[in-house]
Design a protein around this motif. Structure first.
Motif, PDB file in Angstrom:
ATOM      1  N   HIS A 286      -6.121  14.494   9.217  1.00 47.30           N
ATOM      2  CA  HIS A 286      -7.277  13.424   8.460  1.00 47.30           C
ATOM      3  C   HIS A 286      -7.371  12.906   9.800  1.00 47.30           C
ATOM      4  CE1 HIS A 286      -6.748  12.402   3.940  1.00 47.30           C
ATOM      5  NE2 HIS A 286      -4.848  12.268   4.508  1.00 47.30           N
ATOM      6  N   ILE A 287      -6.564  13.944  11.073  1.00 46.88           N
ATOM      7  CA  ILE A 287      -6.590  12.565  12.341  1.00 46.88           C
ATOM      8  C   ILE A 287      -8.106  13.423  12.817  1.00 46.88           C
ATOM      9  CG2 ILE A 287      -5.519  13.491  14.667  1.00 46.88           C
ATOM     10  CD1 ILE A 287      -4.159  11.842  12.924  1.00 46.88           C
ATOM     11  N   GLY A 288      -8.401  14.495  12.653  1.00 45.86           N
ATOM     12  CA  GLY A 288      -9.035  15.565  13.349  1.00 45.86           C
ATOM     13  C   GLY A 288      -8.958  16.469  14.616  1.00 45.86           C
ATOM     14  N   VAL A 289      -9.579  17.193  15.044  1.00 47.15           N
ATOM     15  CA  VAL A 289      -8.758  18.219  16.021  1.00 47.15           C
ATOM     16  C   VAL A 289      -8.823  17.976  17.697  1.00 47.15           C
ATOM     17  CG1 VAL A 289      -8.853  21.179  16.432  1.00 47.15           C
ATOM     18  CG2 VAL A 289      -8.959  20.104  13.918  1.00 47.15           C
ATOM     19  N   ASP A 318      -6.381  31.011   9.907  1.00 43.96           N
ATOM     20  CA  ASP A 318      -6.619  31.611  11.057  1.00 43.96           C
ATOM     21  C   ASP A 318      -6.945  30.627  11.830  1.00 43.96           C
ATOM     22  OD1 ASP A 318      -9.305  31.289  11.474  1.00 43.96           O
ATOM     23  OD2 ASP A 318      -8.899  33.392   9.157  1.00 43.96           O
ATOM     24  N   ASN A 319      -7.177  30.335  12.951  1.00 44.66           N
ATOM     25  CA  ASN A 319      -7.873  29.321  14.002  1.00 44.66           C
ATOM     26  C   ASN A 319      -9.070  29.809  14.822  1.00 44.66           C
ATOM     27  OD1 ASN A 319      -4.625  28.281  14.486  1.00 44.66           O
ATOM     28  ND2 ASN A 319      -4.581  30.641  14.954  1.00 44.66           N
ATOM     29  N   THR A 320      -9.943  30.817  13.498  1.00 42.46           N
ATOM     30  CA  THR A 320     -11.090  30.882  14.230  1.00 42.46           C
ATOM     31  C   THR A 320     -12.462  30.231  13.438  1.00 42.46           C
ATOM     32  OG1 THR A 320     -11.453  33.027  12.912  1.00 42.46           O
ATOM     33  CG2 THR A 320     -10.411  33.226  15.252  1.00 42.46           C
ATOM     34  N   ARG A 321     -12.159  30.076  12.109  1.00 46.23           N
ATOM     35  CA  ARG A 321     -13.102  29.057  11.330  1.00 46.23           C
ATOM     36  C   ARG A 321     -12.949  27.410  11.687  1.00 46.23           C
ATOM     37  NH1 ARG A 321     -10.545  31.093   5.383  1.00 46.23           N
ATOM     38  NH2 ARG A 321      -8.732  32.728   6.210  1.00 46.23           N
ATOM     39  N   THR A 322     -14.506  26.739  11.351  1.00 46.63           N
ATOM     40  CA  THR A 322     -14.901  25.547  11.075  1.00 46.63           C
ATOM     41  C   THR A 322     -13.628  25.246  10.380  1.00 46.63           C
ATOM     42  OG1 THR A 322     -16.287  23.768  10.657  1.00 46.63           O
ATOM     43  CG2 THR A 322     -15.610  25.839   9.072  1.00 46.63           C
ATOM     44  N   THR A 323     -13.675  23.762  11.930  1.00 42.71           N
ATOM     45  CA  THR A 323     -12.448  22.974  11.259  1.00 42.71           C
ATOM     46  C   THR A 323     -12.571  21.762   9.993  1.00 42.71           C
ATOM     47  OG1 THR A 323     -12.719  21.512  12.752  1.00 42.71           O
ATOM     48  CG2 THR A 323     -11.579  22.701  13.741  1.00 42.71           C
ATOM     49  N   LYS A 324     -14.035  21.902   9.526  1.00 42.71           N
ATOM     50  CA  LYS A 324     -14.774  21.298   8.596  1.00 42.71           C
ATOM     51  C   LYS A 324     -14.606  21.626   7.199  1.00 42.71           C
ATOM     52  CE  LYS A 324     -18.597  18.519  11.993  1.00 42.71           C
ATOM     53  NZ  LYS A 324     -19.901  18.250  12.384  1.00 42.71           N
ATOM     54  N   GLY A 341      -6.076  26.336  12.169  1.00 45.19           N
ATOM     55  CA  GLY A 341      -4.107  27.365  12.126  1.00 45.19           C
ATOM     56  C   GLY A 341      -3.643  26.887  12.419  1.00 45.19           C
ATOM     57  N   SER A 342      -2.165  26.953  11.597  1.00 42.03           N
ATOM     58  CA  SER A 342      -0.443  26.540  12.604  1.00 42.03           C
ATOM     59  C   SER A 342      -0.663  27.346  14.166  1.00 42.03           C
ATOM     60  CB  SER A 342       0.814  27.497  11.846  1.00 42.03           C
ATOM     61  OG  SER A 342       0.446  28.626  11.750  1.00 42.03           O
ATOM     62  N   GLY A 343      -1.284  28.267  14.808  1.00 46.08           N
ATOM     63  CA  GLY A 343      -1.133  28.069  15.877  1.00 46.08           C
ATOM     64  C   GLY A 343      -1.832  27.666  16.485  1.00 46.08           C
ATOM     65  N   ARG A 344      -3.762  27.036  16.144  1.00 43.75           N
ATOM     66  CA  ARG A 344      -3.718  25.589  17.362  1.00 43.75           C
ATOM     67  C   ARG A 344      -2.731  24.487  17.384  1.00 43.75           C
ATOM     68  NH1 ARG A 344      -8.836  24.080  18.281  1.00 43.75           N
ATOM     69  NH2 ARG A 344      -8.702  22.117  19.462  1.00 43.75           N
ATOM     70  N   LEU A 405      -5.741  27.304  -6.630  1.00 40.50           N
ATOM     71  CA  LEU A 405      -6.796  29.055  -5.855  1.00 40.50           C
ATOM     72  C   LEU A 405      -6.184  28.905  -4.567  1.00 40.50           C
ATOM     73  CD1 LEU A 405      -9.148  29.071  -8.594  1.00 40.50           C
ATOM     74  CD2 LEU A 405      -7.725  30.433  -8.216  1.00 40.50           C
ATOM     75  N   GLY A 406      -6.837  28.265  -3.532  1.00 44.80           N
ATOM     76  CA  GLY A 406      -7.112  28.202  -2.828  1.00 44.80           C
ATOM     77  C   GLY A 406      -5.412  28.739  -1.350  1.00 44.80           C
ATOM     78  N   PHE A 407      -4.703  28.218  -1.665  1.00 46.92           N
ATOM     79  CA  PHE A 407      -2.995  28.316  -1.826  1.00 46.92           C
ATOM     80  C   PHE A 407      -2.803  29.562  -2.093  1.00 46.92           C
ATOM     81  CE2 PHE A 407      -3.479  24.149  -1.044  1.00 46.92           C
ATOM     82  CZ  PHE A 407      -2.764  23.863   0.780  1.00 46.92           C
ATOM     83  N   GLN A 408      -3.258  30.324  -3.561  1.00 48.10           N
ATOM     84  CA  GLN A 408      -2.706  31.213  -4.171  1.00 48.10           C
ATOM     85  C   GLN A 408      -3.201  32.890  -3.164  1.00 48.10           C
ATOM     86  OE1 GLN A 408      -3.676  30.950  -8.149  1.00 48.10           O
ATOM     87  NE2 GLN A 408      -1.582  30.251  -9.138  1.00 48.10           N
ATOM     88  N   ARG A 409      -4.301  32.358  -2.742  1.00 40.76           N
ATOM     89  CA  ARG A 409      -5.377  32.958  -2.571  1.00 40.76           C
ATOM     90  C   ARG A 409      -5.694  33.427  -0.553  1.00 40.76           C
ATOM     91  NH1 ARG A 409     -10.676  33.178  -6.369  1.00 40.76           N
ATOM     92  NH2 ARG A 409      -9.539  33.698  -8.326  1.00 40.76           N
ATOM     93  N   ASN A 410      -4.703  32.295  -0.310  1.00 44.11           N
ATOM     94  CA  ASN A 410      -4.296  32.077   1.298  1.00 44.11           C
ATOM     95  C   ASN A 410      -5.371  30.961   1.605  1.00 44.11           C
ATOM     96  OD1 ASN A 410      -3.196  32.344   3.335  1.00 44.11           O
ATOM     97  ND2 ASN A 410      -3.166  34.864   4.234  1.00 44.11           N
ATOM     98  N   VAL A 411      -6.550  31.043   0.839  1.00 45.62           N
ATOM     99  CA  VAL A 411      -7.869  30.758   1.725  1.00 45.62           C
ATOM    100  C   VAL A 411      -6.940  29.042   3.314  1.00 45.62           C
ATOM    101  CG1 VAL A 411     -10.071  29.027   1.420  1.00 45.62           C
ATOM    102  CG2 VAL A 411      -9.128  30.764   0.105  1.00 45.62           C
ATOM    103  N   VAL A 412      -6.204  28.468   2.139  1.00 45.81           N
ATOM    104  CA  VAL A 412      -4.941  27.515   2.708  1.00 45.81           C
ATOM    105  C   VAL A 412      -3.613  28.005   3.089  1.00 45.81           C
ATOM    106  CG1 VAL A 412      -7.018  25.163   3.284  1.00 45.81           C
ATOM    107  CG2 VAL A 412      -5.799  25.900   0.699  1.00 45.81           C
ATOM    108  N   GLN A 413      -3.272  27.869   4.063  1.00 45.64           N
ATOM    109  CA  GLN A 413      -1.399  27.475   3.742  1.00 45.64           C
ATOM    110  C   GLN A 413      -1.172  25.823   3.890  1.00 45.64           C
ATOM    111  OE1 GLN A 413      -1.054  30.344   6.773  1.00 45.64           O
ATOM    112  NE2 GLN A 413      -1.498  31.923   5.823  1.00 45.64           N
TER     113      GLN A 413
END
Length: 438
Positions: A286-289, A318-324, A341-344, A405-413
C-alpha cells in the motif's frame, strides 16, 4: 488466411451484424477456452467444457464490450449479468484455471462499428459499474488527493478493510490474520500455519520479554497479541478504524492492555521511537514504490542502534514490470496498490542505510493460504452474503481464487526481508548464523 475474428472488419464493410457470441470472439486474442452462451441464443467455445459462462442480458455484454479484459468480465459477473456454471462463487478457482491464458484485445475501429451496429449504439453507452467498484485513478486525484497522500491512503484502506469485521471473521477464521501463513507442511491447518508465521517473525526479530516492538499496518492485531503474550511491549498501527476497534477490544479481552495497543493511526503519525524491532506484515503493498525511501527511512528512525526489522510483502517475480495493479485489483480490491520485485525492496532498504541479514520467498505458502480462505468463504457463503451482500462476496471469491492462481504460476511472490539498523561501530548484535527455526 482470414480468421473468424478478423472477419469483424469485413462484416462492418458489408453491414453484417454479429451475434453476442461472435462479439465475444471479436474481443479475444485467441480461441474461447470454455463454453459461452448468451441471451440471444448464440454460443461459442467447446461444447463439452466442464465450465461455462452465460451472458444473461444486454448490460452484461455492455460491461464486457466497453471494458474488454478482467475489469469488464468482473463487472458483468459481480453485477449478476453474467453467471458461471460448474463452480461455487466463493471459490471460482477451477473456472479461472480453465480460462487459462485467455487474453482480450482492443477491437479495431471497424470492429467497433460492427459491434455497435449489432448491439445498437444505445447499448454501448457508458453505464454505472457495480457499487463495489471504486473510482478510477484519475478521479481519485480530484476527490482524495495525490497518490499515497494520507487522505487517499486512508480512503483506500477503508475501501478494502472496512467491509465488515464479521465478514472477515467468516473468511479469515479465528486468527483474523489477513496475510500469508507459513506452513511447516501441507498437512497443517490454516490456524496452525498463521501461528507459525507469527512465531517465525517473532524469532527472526530476536524478541524477548521486555523488548519494545512497533508493528505497522497491524491489521486486527495478530502480531501485536502474539508478541504481548510473550512479554513484549507492542504498539500496532492501522489505518482501518474497524480493525483498530476489533483489535483493541481483543487486547483488553485477553488481558494484554498493559503491554499492547492497537492504534487507529497512519504509521507516519507514530511518535514513539527507540524500538527494539519493527515489523511490517502486508503493508508495503500500500506504500507506493516511490515512497520506499521515506518508508524505510521511517523504520530506520524508529529503531534503536542494533534493532531489527522485518518486511513481509507481496512482490513481483522481477523488477522490470509496471508497479501498478491490474484494473480489477485496483478498482475492486486494493486501490492504489503497487508491487515490485524483492530486488527493488532490498536495494531501497540498503540505500536507506539499513543492512539486510536474510530474505526468503514464501510464494507457495500464499497459494495454500488463499485456498483455505476460499474454503472458508464457501462454507460460510450464506452468512457472508447476509453480512456484506452477494456482490461483495463475489468480489472476494474472484479475487482470492485469482490470486491463488497468481502465486501458483509465479505471477506474484511473497518475500520476507530481515534487516538491522547498525550502530556506530557497524557490528552485529545477533548470532553469526540464523537463530530461528525455519
Amino acid at each position: 488466411m482470414t480468421t473468424f475474428r478478423d472477419r469483424s472488419d469485413v462484416f462492418a464493410e458489408l453491414g453484417t451484424k454479429l451475434t453476442i457470441a461472435e462479439i465475444f470472439e471479436t474481443l479475444l486474442d485467441g480461441p474461447v477456452p470454455i463454453s459461452l452462451s448468451a441471451h440471444d441464443g448464440s454460443s461459442t467455445g467447446p461444447a463439452d467444457s466442464k465450465y461455462s459462462l452465460e451472458i444473461l442480458n444486454p448490460r452484461g455484454i455492455n460491461y464486457i464490450a466497453t471494458a474488454p479484459g478482467d475489469l469488464g468480465m468482473a463487472r458483468a459477473y459481480i453485477s449478476g449479468d453474467m453467471k458461471a456454471d460448474g463452480i461455487h462463487p466463493g471459490d471460482p478457482y477451477e473456472i479461472l484455471a480453465a480460462m487459462g491464458e485467455m487474453r482480450f484485445r482492443r477491437p479495431s475501429a471497424l470492429a467497433l462499428v460492427t459491434i455497435a451496429r449489432s448491439l445498437g449504439w444505445d447499448a454501448l453507452k457508458p453505464i454505472a459499474p457495480p457499487p463495489q467498484e471504486t473510482l478510477p485513478r484519475w478521479r481519485r486525484i480530484a476527490l482524495e488527493g495525490l497518490r499515497h497522500s494520507k487522505t487517499r491512503d486512508a480512503e483506500a484502506i477503508h475501501h478494502h478493510y472496512d467491509v465488515s469485521n464479521k465478514f472477515y471473521e467468516y473468511v479469515l477464521g479465528p486468527s483474523m490474520t489477513y496475510t500469508c501463513a507459513c506452513y511447516e507442511d501441507e498437512g497443517q491447518t490454516l490456524e496452525q500455519a498463521q501461528e507459525n508465521k507469527y512465531r517465525l517473525v517473532f524469532e527472526k526479530l530476536n524478541l524477548k520479554a521486555g523488548d519494545r516492538l512497533l508493528d505497522i499496518g497491524c491489521g486486527w492485531g495478530g502480531m501485536v497479541r502474539y508478541a504481548a503474550k510473550r512479554g513484549v511491549q507492542v504498539i500496532g498501527a492501522t489505518l482501518s478504524a474497524e480493525q483498530a476497534e476489533w483489535g483493541q477490544k481483543k487486547v483488553v479481552e485477553e488481558g494484554l492492555a498493559d503491554l499492547a495497543e492497537v492504534r487507529h493511526s497512519d504509521y507516519r503519525d507514530v511518535r514513539e521511537s527507540n524500538f527494539d524491532a519493527v515489523s511490517s506484515i502486508g503493508l508495503t503493498e500500500h506504500i507506493g514504490v516511490q515512497n520506499y525511501p521515506s518508508y524505510f527511512g521511517f523504520i530506520k528512525g524508529k529503531l534503536r542502534d542494533g534493532g531489527l526489522f522485518l518486511n513481509h510483502c507481496i512482490t513481483r517475480p522481477d523488477n522490470t514490470r509496471t508497479t501498478k495493479a491490474g484494473d480489477f485489483i485496483d478498482r475492486y480490491v486494493f486501490p492504489d496498490g503497487e508491487l515490485i520485485g524483492s530486488g527493488r525492496i532490498i536495494s531501497e532498504v540498503q540505500n536507506t542505510g539499513l543492512e539486510v541479514l536474510h530474505e526468503e520467498n514464501l510464494r507457495p505458502h500464499y497459494a495454500l493460504t488463499l485456498a483455505e480462505w476460499c474454503k472458508n468463504l464457501v462454507e460460510n457463503w450464506d452468512a457472508c452474503v447476509a453480512e456484506a451482500g452477494e456482490g461483495t462476496a463475489k468480489v472476494w471469491g474472484l479475487y482470492m481464487a485469482g490470486s491463488r492462481l497468481g502465486f501458483q504460476r509465479n505471477v506474484v511472490q511473497l518475500h520476507q526481508v530481515l534487516g538491522m539498523k547498525l550502530g556506530p561501530n557497524e557490528t552485529w548484535d545477533v548470532p553469526l548464523r540464523p537463530w530461528w527455526k525455519a
